[in-house]
Motif scaffolding. Structure first.
Motif, PDB file in Angstrom:
ATOM      1  N   VAL A  17      -9.769  -3.357 -14.812  1.00 59.92           N
ATOM      2  CA  VAL A  17     -10.631  -3.129 -13.647  1.00 59.92           C
ATOM      3  C   VAL A  17     -10.265  -4.085 -12.513  1.00 59.92           C
ATOM      4  O   VAL A  17     -10.153  -3.683 -11.353  1.00 59.92           O
ATOM      5  CB  VAL A  17     -12.125  -3.260 -14.027  1.00 59.92           C
ATOM      6  N   SER A  18     -10.037  -5.339 -12.840  1.00 57.03           N
ATOM      7  CA  SER A  18      -9.675  -6.330 -11.823  1.00 57.03           C
ATOM      8  C   SER A  18      -8.366  -5.958 -11.129  1.00 57.03           C
ATOM      9  O   SER A  18      -8.244  -6.052  -9.898  1.00 57.03           O
ATOM     10  CB  SER A  18      -9.556  -7.709 -12.470  1.00 57.03           C
ATOM     11  N   THR A  19      -7.395  -5.511 -11.905  1.00 62.93           N
ATOM     12  CA  THR A  19      -6.099  -5.109 -11.337  1.00 62.93           C
ATOM     13  C   THR A  19      -6.265  -3.901 -10.427  1.00 62.93           C
ATOM     14  O   THR A  19      -5.701  -3.864  -9.327  1.00 62.93           O
ATOM     15  CB  THR A  19      -5.106  -4.797 -12.471  1.00 62.93           C
ATOM     16  N   ILE A  20      -7.046  -2.935 -10.866  1.00 62.04           N
ATOM     17  CA  ILE A  20      -7.286  -1.737 -10.053  1.00 62.04           C
ATOM     18  C   ILE A  20      -7.976  -2.120  -8.743  1.00 62.04           C
ATOM     19  O   ILE A  20      -7.596  -1.639  -7.667  1.00 62.04           O
ATOM     20  CB  ILE A  20      -8.123  -0.705 -10.828  1.00 62.04           C
ATOM     21  N   GLN A  21      -8.963  -3.000  -8.813  1.00 60.11           N
ATOM     22  CA  GLN A  21      -9.665  -3.429  -7.609  1.00 60.11           C
ATOM     23  C   GLN A  21      -8.723  -4.150  -6.646  1.00 60.11           C
ATOM     24  O   GLN A  21      -8.834  -3.985  -5.431  1.00 60.11           O
ATOM     25  CB  GLN A  21     -10.855  -4.305  -7.974  1.00 60.11           C
ATOM     26  N   ASP A  22      -7.789  -4.921  -7.180  1.00 53.65           N
ATOM     27  CA  ASP A  22      -6.790  -5.575  -6.328  1.00 53.65           C
ATOM     28  C   ASP A  22      -5.933  -4.529  -5.608  1.00 53.65           C
ATOM     29  O   ASP A  22      -5.647  -4.659  -4.418  1.00 53.65           O
ATOM     30  CB  ASP A  22      -5.895  -6.508  -7.143  1.00 53.65           C
ATOM     31  N   PHE A  23      -5.510  -3.499  -6.343  1.00 48.62           N
ATOM     32  CA  PHE A  23      -4.735  -2.420  -5.728  1.00 48.62           C
ATOM     33  C   PHE A  23      -5.541  -1.733  -4.624  1.00 48.62           C
ATOM     34  O   PHE A  23      -5.028  -1.469  -3.548  1.00 48.62           O
ATOM     35  CB  PHE A  23      -4.310  -1.372  -6.757  1.00 48.62           C
ATOM     36  N   LEU A  24      -6.805  -1.441  -4.915  1.00 45.73           N
ATOM     37  CA  LEU A  24      -7.648  -0.743  -3.943  1.00 45.73           C
ATOM     38  C   LEU A  24      -7.905  -1.604  -2.711  1.00 45.73           C
ATOM     39  O   LEU A  24      -7.991  -1.083  -1.598  1.00 45.73           O
ATOM     40  CB  LEU A  24      -8.964  -0.316  -4.591  1.00 45.73           C
ATOM     41  N   ALA A  25      -8.010  -2.900  -2.899  1.00 44.63           N
ATOM     42  CA  ALA A  25      -8.205  -3.797  -1.753  1.00 44.63           C
ATOM     43  C   ALA A  25      -6.988  -3.772  -0.831  1.00 44.63           C
ATOM     44  O   ALA A  25      -7.115  -3.860   0.392  1.00 44.63           O
ATOM     45  CB  ALA A  25      -8.477  -5.219  -2.233  1.00 44.63           C
TER      46      ALA A  25
END
Length: 106
Positions: free
Chosen positions: A15-23
């Protein structure tokens, strides 16, 4: 919760990695391979990939809900993804058919 036992990757890591991508770009295509690459891991048995796809979808939907992205934009993006997936599947099917034809002629 442990999602990938082969690489010991937790749901929180994903989830953290995905949120970084989305940011960085909220409209980019995020795949399990991209997530694993960012975590400096690689798929081994790949049995976890369907769960990772589910987490990608859930996290991306939550991201856009939180950012109050207009529903029409999200639906349009998903439609474009489906169209691209169908186009790629068609190309792969055509390539397989050509290979069968070549093998049959040999």
């Amino acid at each position: 919760m442990l999602i990938c036992q082969c690489n010991v990757i937790s749901r929180r890591d994903i989830v953290s990695t995905i949120q970084d991508f989305l940011a960085a770009d909220e409209w980019q295509l995020i795949t399990p391979l991209k997530v694993y690459h960012a975590l400096n891991k690689r798929g081994r048995c790949c049995g976890c990939f369907p769960n990772v796809v589910d987490i990608i979808v859930e996290t991306t939907e939550a991201w856009h809900r939180e950012k109050a992205t207009p529903e029409a934009d999200v639906i349009d993006f998903l439609g474009r993804l489906r169209a691209e997936h169908e186009r790629m599947a068609q190309q792969q099917a055509e390539a397989r058919a050509r290979m069968r034809k070549i093998r049959g002629a040999a």
